[in-house]
Design a protein around this motif. Structure first.
Motif, mmCIF file in Angstrom:
data_model
loop_
_atom_site.group_PDB
_atom_site.id
_atom_site.type_symbol
_atom_site.label_atom_id
_atom_site.label_comp_id
_atom_site.label_asym_id
_atom_site.label_seq_id
_atom_site.Cartn_x
_atom_site.Cartn_y
_atom_site.Cartn_z
ATOM 1 N N ASN A 154 62.221 56.817 52.025
ATOM 2 C CA ASN A 154 62.047 58.108 51.359
ATOM 3 C C ASN A 154 60.614 58.567 51.602
ATOM 4 O O ASN A 154 59.667 57.854 51.281
ATOM 5 N N LEU A 155 60.472 59.760 52.152
ATOM 6 C CA LEU A 155 59.163 60.251 52.567
ATOM 7 C C LEU A 155 58.812 61.510 51.777
ATOM 8 O O LEU A 155 59.586 62.465 51.741
ATOM 9 N N GLU A 156 57.657 61.482 51.136
ATOM 10 C CA GLU A 156 57.116 62.653 50.450
ATOM 11 C C GLU A 156 56.053 63.268 51.354
ATOM 12 O O GLU A 156 55.081 62.608 51.729
ATOM 13 N N VAL A 157 56.239 64.552 51.694
ATOM 14 C CA VAL A 157 55.358 65.206 52.662
ATOM 15 C C VAL A 157 54.732 66.450 52.043
ATOM 16 O O VAL A 157 55.394 67.202 51.325
ATOM 17 N N GLN A 158 53.466 66.655 52.350
ATOM 18 C CA GLN A 158 52.769 67.857 51.912
ATOM 19 C C GLN A 158 51.943 68.399 53.072
ATOM 20 O O GLN A 158 51.321 67.645 53.826
ATOM 21 N N VAL A 159 51.951 69.726 53.240
ATOM 22 C CA VAL A 159 51.053 70.373 54.190
ATOM 23 C C VAL A 159 50.366 71.527 53.482
ATOM 24 O O VAL A 159 50.975 72.222 52.657
ATOM 25 N N ARG A 160 49.083 71.692 53.755
ATOM 26 C CA ARG A 160 48.323 72.794 53.183
ATOM 27 C C ARG A 160 47.747 73.631 54.324
ATOM 28 O O ARG A 160 47.092 73.110 55.229
ATOM 29 N N TYR A 161 48.002 74.947 54.272
ATOM 30 C CA TYR A 161 47.421 75.904 55.198
ATOM 31 C C TYR A 161 46.292 76.615 54.457
ATOM 32 O O TYR A 161 46.503 77.169 53.374
ATOM 33 N N ARG A 162 45.112 76.638 55.080
ATOM 34 C CA ARG A 162 43.960 77.207 54.398
ATOM 35 C C ARG A 162 43.099 77.981 55.384
ATOM 36 O O ARG A 162 42.835 77.517 56.501
ATOM 37 N N LEU A 163 42.658 79.171 54.973
ATOM 38 C CA LEU A 163 41.736 79.970 55.772
ATOM 39 C C LEU A 163 40.325 79.826 55.212
ATOM 40 O O LEU A 163 40.138 79.682 54.005
ATOM 41 N N THR A 164 39.339 79.898 56.093
ATOM 42 C CA THR A 164 37.941 79.845 55.664
ATOM 43 C C THR A 164 37.233 81.132 56.087
ATOM 44 O O THR A 164 37.693 81.852 56.983
ATOM 45 N N PRO A 165 36.074 81.435 55.466
ATOM 46 C CA PRO A 165 35.309 82.616 55.866
ATOM 47 C C PRO A 165 34.828 82.568 57.319
ATOM 48 O O PRO A 165 34.467 83.596 57.886
ATOM 49 N N ALA A 166 34.837 81.376 57.926
ATOM 50 C CA ALA A 166 34.401 81.223 59.318
ATOM 51 C C ALA A 166 35.553 81.462 60.304
ATOM 52 O O ALA A 166 35.455 81.079 61.477
ATOM 53 N N ASN A 167 36.628 82.115 59.837
ATOM 54 C CA ASN A 167 37.804 82.393 60.668
ATOM 55 C C ASN A 167 38.434 81.114 61.228
ATOM 56 O O ASN A 167 38.779 81.015 62.405
ATOM 57 N N GLU A 168 38.582 80.145 60.337
ATOM 58 C CA GLU A 168 39.284 78.905 60.658
ATOM 59 C C GLU A 168 40.616 78.881 59.921
ATOM 60 O O GLU A 168 40.702 79.265 58.748
ATOM 61 N N LEU A 169 41.643 78.423 60.604
ATOM 62 C CA LEU A 169 42.919 78.091 59.982
ATOM 63 C C LEU A 169 43.008 76.573 59.966
ATOM 64 O O LEU A 169 43.055 75.932 61.026
ATOM 65 N N ILE A 170 43.001 75.990 58.755
ATOM 66 C CA ILE A 170 42.988 74.536 58.609
ATOM 67 C C ILE A 170 44.360 74.077 58.142
ATOM 68 O O ILE A 170 44.911 74.597 57.169
ATOM 69 N N LEU A 171 44.914 73.085 58.838
ATOM 70 C CA LEU A 171 46.184 72.471 58.476
ATOM 71 C C LEU A 171 45.908 71.033 58.054
ATOM 72 O O LEU A 171 45.367 70.236 58.836
ATOM 73 N N GLU A 172 46.284 70.712 56.802
ATOM 74 C CA GLU A 172 46.048 69.376 56.249
ATOM 75 C C GLU A 172 47.391 68.760 55.866
ATOM 76 O O GLU A 172 48.126 69.333 55.055
ATOM 77 N N TYR A 173 47.705 67.620 56.448
ATOM 78 C CA TYR A 173 48.986 66.951 56.221
ATOM 79 C C TYR A 173 48.763 65.660 55.431
ATOM 80 O O TYR A 173 47.787 64.936 55.664
ATOM 81 N N ARG A 174 49.715 65.367 54.527
ATOM 82 C CA ARG A 174 49.706 64.100 53.792
ATOM 83 C C ARG A 174 51.151 63.632 53.639
ATOM 84 O O ARG A 174 52.070 64.444 53.531
ATOM 85 N N ALA A 175 51.334 62.313 53.604
ATOM 86 C CA ALA A 175 52.684 61.775 53.398
ATOM 87 C C ALA A 175 52.596 60.351 52.874
ATOM 88 O O ALA A 175 51.648 59.604 53.180
ATOM 89 N N THR A 176 53.606 59.968 52.072
ATOM 90 C CA THR A 176 53.756 58.594 51.592
ATOM 91 C C THR A 176 55.218 58.192 51.732
ATOM 92 O O THR A 176 56.118 59.045 51.759
ATOM 93 N N THR A 177 55.460 56.880 51.777
ATOM 94 C CA THR A 177 56.814 56.362 51.958
ATOM 95 C C THR A 177 57.046 55.160 51.052
ATOM 96 O O THR A 177 56.090 54.508 50.619
ATOM 97 N N ASP A 178 58.322 54.860 50.785
ATOM 98 C CA ASP A 178 58.643 53.661 50.013
ATOM 99 C C ASP A 178 59.191 52.540 50.886
ATOM 100 O O ASP A 178 59.505 51.462 50.391
ATOM 101 N N ARG A 179 59.331 52.781 52.193
ATOM 102 C CA ARG A 179 59.738 51.766 53.159
ATOM 103 C C ARG A 179 58.966 51.989 54.451
ATOM 104 O O ARG A 179 58.586 53.129 54.756
ATOM 105 N N PRO A 180 58.731 50.955 55.228
ATOM 106 C CA PRO A 180 58.064 51.168 56.517
ATOM 107 C C PRO A 180 58.835 52.183 57.360
ATOM 108 O O PRO A 180 60.058 52.118 57.480
ATOM 109 N N THR A 181 58.111 53.114 57.942
ATOM 110 C CA THR A 181 58.727 54.160 58.750
ATOM 111 C C THR A 181 57.740 54.596 59.820
ATOM 112 O O THR A 181 56.626 54.061 59.924
#
Length: 363
Positions: A154-181
């Motif tokens: 079972n995999l819990e996934v999160q992604v965050r899209y964020r803009l900065t004043p420096a004209n950057e689009l930042i993609l941040e990914y996180r995930a956790t699991t309850d079994r090796p995958t």
């Protein structure tokens, strides 16, 4: 004015109503982020797809630089990867199978005998839970159950899209699991810095910070080797037009009908570092890519045809070489290649990944 569009910050963006639709138990929507400094991005929670990305040129004129569609129905029927978050495993897994801790897992076969981009209904074809926390930030989450497309845990996934004043689009990914995958998340935006549907990308100047790449066989499966880019058409260590050597008689290009290759980035561990730079000389737009990932897949839009499903926003055809992709990633088929960086995620660990697209102009 096109009925799909409305004005925002002097740019024309897609109306959210074109994406508001309820499927069995799940609702789609379209979210608009703006940094107030020249960058606007629109994202749907259907596959976390970047639908539009408006960036000014050297004369401060806006263009949408990503391929996509005007409404949710066309996304459901069209190219499944335009702008999408790819997972549980981006790129290919040979034979659609792997072994982990003595257990053999069989995955969905959706690329001949092989597994591609998370399977038949990978993360690109799922509706994510979305929360916009401000004008410049969107968070999306998804629960991938044990056995989905054949993956363990079972995999819990999160992604965050964020803009900065420096004209950057930042993609941040996180995930956790309850079994090796295994896990390998990326964004599959198709970029054309001249504007989506305006021209090909053959004159775009590209730099990739990599001395080596992972060669593939005729089925696009890595051989497990690392080859030097020196002396090959895959050498982008200094700026070169994408189209300058794309037709050279080189087996790696012949099999892919262009570029579709993973580069081993020059870096130390998982540091956030420079990966690539693309410069479009007519508009003056520059896109730089920074990532914590070890690899970068260059794709030159070889299979775009300009015909359905490659007719997009505003009815514009997307022809062969009409866009390029720079997909930050773990290496393809890494679970079956002991010499590649491990893609395994274990219980108690957290998968983290960051990619930045930074936009400027020159000339």
């Amino acid at each position: 004015m096109d009925p799909h569009l409305f004005a925002l910050d002097d740019a024309l963006v897609i109306r959210p109503e074109a994406f508001r639709k309820t499927f069995p138990g799940e609702s789609c929507d379209l979210f608009t982020l703006s940094n107030g400094a020249g960058l606007v991005v629109q994202i749907t929670n259907y596959g976390c797809k970047i639908v539009s990305l408006l960036v000014p040129d050297r004369h401060h004129r806006w263009s949408d630089i990503v391929l996509g569609y005007d409404d949710i129905e066309t996304y459901r029927d069209g190219n499944p990867y335009f702008g999408a978050l790819i997972g549980r495993y981006a790129n290919r897994i040979a034979g659609a199978a792997f072994s982990l801790h003595g257990t053999r897992y069989s995955l969905a076969r959706n690329d001949g005998l092989h597994h591609l981009h998370g399977g038949i209904r990978g993360f690109h074809d799922r509706i994510w839970r979305a929360r916009q926390s401000g004008p410049d930030c969107l968070e999306l989450t998804y629960f991938s159950p044990d056995g989905e497309e054949g993956y363990p845990g079972n995999l819990e996934v999160q992604v965050r899209y964020r803009l900065t004043p420096a004209n950057e689009l930042i993609l941040e990914y996180r995930a956790t699991t309850d079994r090796p995958t295994v896990i390998n998340l990326t964004n599959h935006s198709f970029f054309n810095l001249a504007g989506a549907g305006v021209s090909t990308i053959l004159d775009t100047l590209l730099t990739i910070n990599a001395d080596r790449f992972t060669p593939v066989d005729e089925h696009f499966i890595p051989t497990g080797q690392l080859w030097e880019v020196s002396g090959t058409p895959l050498d982008f260590r200094t700026p070169a037009a994408i189209g300058a050597r794309i037709d050279e008689d080189y087996s790696q290009l012949r099999w892919a009908r262009g570029y579709d290759h993973n580069y081993q980035l020059n870096k130390n561990g998982s540091e956030l570092s420079f990966a690539a730079r693309a410069f479009e000389p007519v508009s003056g737009r520059i896109m730089e890519v920074y990532t914590t990932e070890p690899g970068l897949q260059l794709y030159s839009g070889n299979r775009l045809t300009g015909r359905t499903p490659f007719v997009g926003k505003g009815g514009k055809p997307y022809p062969r070489y009409g866009a390029f992709c720079l997909e930050t990633q773990r290496f393809p088929d890494a679970i079956n290649q002991p010499g590649f960086p491990s893609p395994v995620l274990n219980p108690g660990e957290r998968y983290t990944s960051v990619t930045i697209y930074k936009f400027t102009t020159a000339g």
